[in-house]
Scaffold this motif. Sequence first.
Motif, PDB file in Angstrom:
ATOM      1  N   GLU A  17       0.864  -1.086  -0.014  1.00 25.50           N
ATOM      2  CA  GLU A  17      -0.013   0.127  -0.097  1.00 25.50           C
ATOM      3  C   GLU A  17       0.917   1.333  -0.123  1.00 25.50           C
ATOM      4  O   GLU A  17       2.180   1.319   0.460  1.00 25.50           O
ATOM      5  CB  GLU A  17      -0.813  -0.032   1.250  1.00 25.50           C
ATOM      6  CG  GLU A  17      -1.972  -1.093   1.113  1.00 25.50           C
ATOM      7  CD  GLU A  17      -2.770  -0.878   2.528  1.00 25.50           C
ATOM      8  OE1 GLU A  17      -3.979  -0.691   2.225  1.00 25.50           O
ATOM      9  OE2 GLU A  17      -2.177  -1.020   3.476  1.00 25.50           O
ATOM     10  N   SER A  35      -4.604   1.521  -1.778  1.00 28.35           N
ATOM     11  CA  SER A  35      -4.402   0.222  -1.900  1.00 28.35           C
ATOM     12  C   SER A  35      -4.928  -0.586  -3.413  1.00 28.35           C
ATOM     13  O   SER A  35      -5.561   0.212  -3.845  1.00 28.35           O
ATOM     14  CB  SER A  35      -5.682  -0.620  -0.728  1.00 28.35           C
ATOM     15  OG  SER A  35      -5.274  -0.093   0.562  1.00 28.35           O
ATOM     16  N   LEU A  56     -13.552   6.105   2.934  1.00 24.54           N
ATOM     17  CA  LEU A  56     -13.202   5.427   1.785  1.00 24.54           C
ATOM     18  C   LEU A  56     -13.615   6.395   0.542  1.00 24.54           C
ATOM     19  O   LEU A  56     -14.906   6.827   0.455  1.00 24.54           O
ATOM     20  CB  LEU A  56     -14.074   4.240   1.473  1.00 24.54           C
ATOM     21  CG  LEU A  56     -13.233   3.152   0.372  1.00 24.54           C
ATOM     22  CD1 LEU A  56     -12.009   2.741   0.757  1.00 24.54           C
ATOM     23  CD2 LEU A  56     -14.229   2.428  -0.122  1.00 24.54           C
ATOM     24  N   GLY A  59     -12.949   3.182  -5.004  1.00 20.29           N
ATOM     25  CA  GLY A  59     -12.430   1.633  -4.812  1.00 20.29           C
ATOM     26  C   GLY A  59     -13.569   0.984  -4.089  1.00 20.29           C
ATOM     27  O   GLY A  59     -14.566   1.683  -3.619  1.00 20.29           O
ATOM     28  N   GLU A  60     -13.178  -0.134  -3.564  1.00 22.32           N
ATOM     29  CA  GLU A  60     -14.075  -1.036  -2.569  1.00 22.32           C
ATOM     30  C   GLU A  60     -13.259  -1.575  -1.511  1.00 22.32           C
ATOM     31  O   GLU A  60     -11.929  -1.905  -1.857  1.00 22.32           O
ATOM     32  CB  GLU A  60     -14.859  -2.130  -3.155  1.00 22.32           C
ATOM     33  CG  GLU A  60     -16.063  -1.163  -4.085  1.00 22.32           C
ATOM     34  CD  GLU A  60     -16.919  -2.249  -4.745  1.00 22.32           C
ATOM     35  OE1 GLU A  60     -17.194  -3.182  -4.273  1.00 22.32           O
ATOM     36  OE2 GLU A  60     -17.058  -2.100  -5.993  1.00 22.32           O
ATOM     37  N   ALA A  61     -13.645  -1.839  -0.338  1.00 27.09           N
ATOM     38  CA  ALA A  61     -12.890  -2.374   0.718  1.00 27.09           C
ATOM     39  C   ALA A  61     -13.519  -3.307   1.352  1.00 27.09           C
ATOM     40  O   ALA A  61     -15.091  -3.056   1.785  1.00 27.09           O
ATOM     41  CB  ALA A  61     -11.838  -1.492   1.462  1.00 27.09           C
ATOM     42  N   ARG A  75     -17.746   1.359   0.417  1.00 25.42           N
ATOM     43  CA  ARG A  75     -17.806   1.673  -0.868  1.00 25.42           C
ATOM     44  C   ARG A  75     -17.324   3.367  -0.892  1.00 25.42           C
ATOM     45  O   ARG A  75     -17.651   3.945   0.316  1.00 25.42           O
ATOM     46  CB  ARG A  75     -19.113   1.894  -1.680  1.00 25.42           C
ATOM     47  CG  ARG A  75     -19.427   0.244  -1.812  1.00 25.42           C
ATOM     48  CD  ARG A  75     -20.674  -0.248  -2.630  1.00 25.42           C
ATOM     49  NE  ARG A  75     -20.631  -1.505  -2.829  1.00 25.42           N
ATOM     50  CZ  ARG A  75     -20.666  -2.527  -2.145  1.00 25.42           C
ATOM     51  NH1 ARG A  75     -20.467  -2.403  -1.042  1.00 25.42           N
ATOM     52  NH2 ARG A  75     -20.752  -3.742  -2.668  1.00 25.42           N
ATOM     53  N   THR A  93      -9.248  -5.650  -0.452  1.00 27.56           N
ATOM     54  CA  THR A  93      -9.380  -4.297  -1.203  1.00 27.56           C
ATOM     55  C   THR A  93      -9.402  -4.801  -2.652  1.00 27.56           C
ATOM     56  O   THR A  93      -8.712  -5.668  -3.177  1.00 27.56           O
ATOM     57  CB  THR A  93      -8.404  -3.494  -1.011  1.00 27.56           C
ATOM     58  OG1 THR A  93      -6.931  -3.613  -1.405  1.00 27.56           O
ATOM     59  CG2 THR A  93      -8.374  -2.768   0.163  1.00 27.56           C
ATOM     60  N   ASP A  94     -10.132  -3.981  -3.382  1.00 26.13           N
ATOM     61  CA  ASP A  94     -10.309  -4.132  -5.004  1.00 26.13           C
ATOM     62  C   ASP A  94      -9.215  -4.286  -5.786  1.00 26.13           C
ATOM     63  O   ASP A  94      -8.410  -3.499  -5.779  1.00 26.13           O
ATOM     64  CB  ASP A  94     -11.214  -2.866  -5.575  1.00 26.13           C
ATOM     65  CG  ASP A  94     -11.713  -3.448  -7.027  1.00 26.13           C
ATOM     66  OD1 ASP A  94     -11.138  -4.443  -7.595  1.00 26.13           O
ATOM     67  OD2 ASP A  94     -12.781  -2.981  -7.371  1.00 26.13           O
ATOM     68  N   THR A  99      -7.900   1.765  -4.676  1.00 26.51           N
ATOM     69  CA  THR A  99      -8.714   1.960  -3.243  1.00 26.51           C
ATOM     70  C   THR A  99      -7.917   3.306  -2.347  1.00 26.51           C
ATOM     71  O   THR A  99      -6.887   2.973  -2.044  1.00 26.51           O
ATOM     72  CB  THR A  99      -9.095   0.670  -2.490  1.00 26.51           C
ATOM     73  OG1 THR A  99      -9.622  -0.164  -3.346  1.00 26.51           O
ATOM     74  CG2 THR A  99      -9.952   0.970  -1.137  1.00 26.51           C
ATOM     75  N   TRP A 101      -8.342   5.791   0.376  1.00 27.94           N
ATOM     76  CA  TRP A 101      -8.770   6.260   1.837  1.00 27.94           C
ATOM     77  C   TRP A 101      -8.153   7.421   2.338  1.00 27.94           C
ATOM     78  O   TRP A 101      -7.006   7.837   2.019  1.00 27.94           O
ATOM     79  CB  TRP A 101      -7.965   5.154   2.954  1.00 27.94           C
ATOM     80  CG  TRP A 101      -8.213   3.628   2.609  1.00 27.94           C
ATOM     81  CD1 TRP A 101      -7.304   3.101   1.743  1.00 27.94           C
ATOM     82  CD2 TRP A 101      -9.010   2.778   3.193  1.00 27.94           C
ATOM     83  NE1 TRP A 101      -7.504   1.692   1.730  1.00 27.94           N
ATOM     84  CE2 TRP A 101      -8.634   1.428   2.750  1.00 27.94           C
ATOM     85  CE3 TRP A 101      -9.918   2.915   3.972  1.00 27.94           C
ATOM     86  CZ2 TRP A 101      -9.268   0.156   2.932  1.00 27.94           C
ATOM     87  CZ3 TRP A 101     -10.699   1.499   4.530  1.00 27.94           C
ATOM     88  CH2 TRP A 101     -10.367   0.370   3.837  1.00 27.94           C
TER      89      TRP A 101
END
Length: 110
Positions: A17, A35, A56, A59-61, A75, A93-94, A99, A101
């Motif tokens: 990361e 990420s 966030l 991306g997605e986590a 999301r 994480t996607d 992603t 943050w």
Amino acid sequence: MPIHNLLNDLPAAGAEEAFHTLLRQPGVKIERIVSFGQASPPGYWFDQPDGEWVLLLAGEAKLLFEDEGVPRDLRPGDWLDIAPHRRHRVDWTDPEQPTVWLAVHYSHLP
């Protein structure tokens, strides 16, 4: 003073990361974390002495708390305030997109 955008100039995908400190003052640190499919190592739990407010941005986590059985799906726009010593881990994480943050680490004052 220039205007900055948290979604511009993202680092290239890598094995780790990417952490970028945006502001550090007594009692507070603000950082951007990017990420690329990373997750916490198996069995590893963050156990931080300070609070962490996390948002966030892209991306997605999935974030898992030790005292909960199911990861929380995050999301863009989702945020959490993680209390000091609340054990948690990044479960996923996607890997297909960055992603991003925004994390605010803060000390609890007496």
